[in-house]
Design a protein around this motif. Structure first.
Motif, short mmCIF file in Angstrom:
data_model
loop_
_atom_site.label_atom_id
_atom_site.label_comp_id
_atom_site.label_asym_id
_atom_site.label_seq_id
_atom_site.Cartn_x
_atom_site.Cartn_y
_atom_site.Cartn_z
N MET A 78 46.04 27.69 34.86
CA MET A 78 45.04 28.72 34.55
C MET A 78 45.66 30.07 34.91
O MET A 78 46.40 30.18 35.88
CB MET A 78 43.73 28.48 35.29
N VAL A 79 45.39 31.06 34.07
CA VAL A 79 45.94 32.40 34.26
C VAL A 79 44.79 33.40 34.16
O VAL A 79 43.97 33.32 33.24
CB VAL A 79 47.02 32.74 33.20
N PHE A 80 44.74 34.33 35.12
CA PHE A 80 43.73 35.38 35.12
C PHE A 80 44.41 36.73 35.33
O PHE A 80 45.42 36.82 36.04
CB PHE A 80 42.73 35.19 36.28
N ASP A 81 43.83 37.78 34.73
CA ASP A 81 44.31 39.12 35.07
C ASP A 81 43.60 39.56 36.35
O ASP A 81 42.72 38.85 36.86
CB ASP A 81 44.14 40.10 33.91
N ASN A 82 43.97 40.71 36.88
CA ASN A 82 43.41 41.17 38.16
C ASN A 82 41.95 41.62 38.06
O ASN A 82 41.33 41.90 39.07
CB ASN A 82 44.26 42.29 38.76
N ASP A 99 35.21 36.80 31.11
CA ASP A 99 35.20 37.44 32.43
C ASP A 99 34.75 36.41 33.45
O ASP A 99 33.60 35.95 33.42
CB ASP A 99 34.23 38.62 32.41
N MET A 100 35.64 36.01 34.34
CA MET A 100 35.36 34.96 35.32
C MET A 100 35.27 35.52 36.75
O MET A 100 35.22 34.75 37.70
CB MET A 100 36.48 33.90 35.26
N ILE A 101 35.19 36.83 36.89
CA ILE A 101 35.22 37.46 38.22
C ILE A 101 34.03 37.01 39.09
O ILE A 101 34.16 36.91 40.30
CB ILE A 101 35.30 39.00 38.13
N GLY A 102 32.92 36.69 38.49
CA GLY A 102 31.74 36.30 39.26
C GLY A 102 31.60 34.80 39.48
O GLY A 102 30.60 34.35 40.05
N THR A 112 37.38 33.24 41.54
CA THR A 112 38.38 34.09 40.89
C THR A 112 38.77 35.26 41.77
O THR A 112 39.96 35.59 41.87
CB THR A 112 37.87 34.57 39.52
N LYS A 113 37.81 35.86 42.46
CA LYS A 113 38.14 36.94 43.40
C LYS A 113 39.06 36.44 44.50
O LYS A 113 40.00 37.13 44.90
CB LYS A 113 36.87 37.54 44.02
N GLY A 114 38.80 35.23 44.98
CA GLY A 114 39.66 34.64 46.01
C GLY A 114 41.07 34.37 45.51
O GLY A 114 42.04 34.63 46.22
N LEU A 115 41.18 33.88 44.29
CA LEU A 115 42.50 33.63 43.70
C LEU A 115 43.27 34.94 43.55
O LEU A 115 44.47 35.01 43.86
CB LEU A 115 42.35 32.94 42.34
N ILE A 116 42.58 35.99 43.11
CA ILE A 116 43.21 37.31 42.95
C ILE A 116 43.69 37.83 44.30
O ILE A 116 44.80 38.37 44.41
CB ILE A 116 42.23 38.30 42.27
#
Length: 161
Positions: A78-82, A99-102, A112-116
């Protein structure tokens, strides 16, 4: 009469033993279908190298669609931007662009915030709870996270504990 009873007992014993053996083989099979922490880290390293080799656009497409190469046991990329947008997802192509930030786990942990945050510190492991696709039960999961080669996001591979 005694011989008939002994014969029935012998048959029931064989059936019970074969059932126990089958259960044992099934649990071994499930365990073998699970990726390990070492395999997750190794797949993450391979994926980072693939991005460097073919570029992000091609690599993200590969991670999402090329299951034979980029899905190992229950491991996927899995890949996410910041900002928390999904750029690639080996388990669910429909998440790409979302948008997966929440996204929260069952305990309210912002995944997602934790991964970032972990990627921002150079990478490592992030723990949370997530539904197991096999048992459908919420289980402890740990994702190995690495920052993207050009920055601006992360790549991760998770394992159930």
């Amino acid at each position: 009469m005694k011989m008939l009873y002994q014969e029935k007992l012998r048959i029931w014993t064989k059936l019970a033993m074969s059932g126990l053996i089958s259960l044992g083989l099934m649990s071994t099979s499930v365990a073998q279908d699970r990726g390990t922490r070492d395999e997750a880290k190794g797949l993450t390293d391979q994926a980072i190298n693939h991005i460097k080799k073919v570029g992000p656009e091609k690599a993200y497409k590969d991670f999402t669609t090329d299951k034979a190469t980029w899905t190992k046991k229950d491991l996927y990329i899995m890949v996410f931007d910041n900002k928390g947008f999904s750029l690639a997802h080996g388990a669910n192509e429909k998440l790409v662009g979302k948008d997966m930030i929440g996204l929260k786990d069952a305990n309210g942990v912002l995944i997602t915030k934790g991964l970032i945050a972990v990627a921002g510190k150079g990478g490592g492991w992030f723990d949370y709870d997530w539904p197991d696709p096999v048992s459908k039960k919420v289980m402890a999961k740990s994702t190995y996270v690495a920052p993207l080669p050009a920055g601006g996001g992360l790549l991760g591979v998770g394992v159930y504990k």
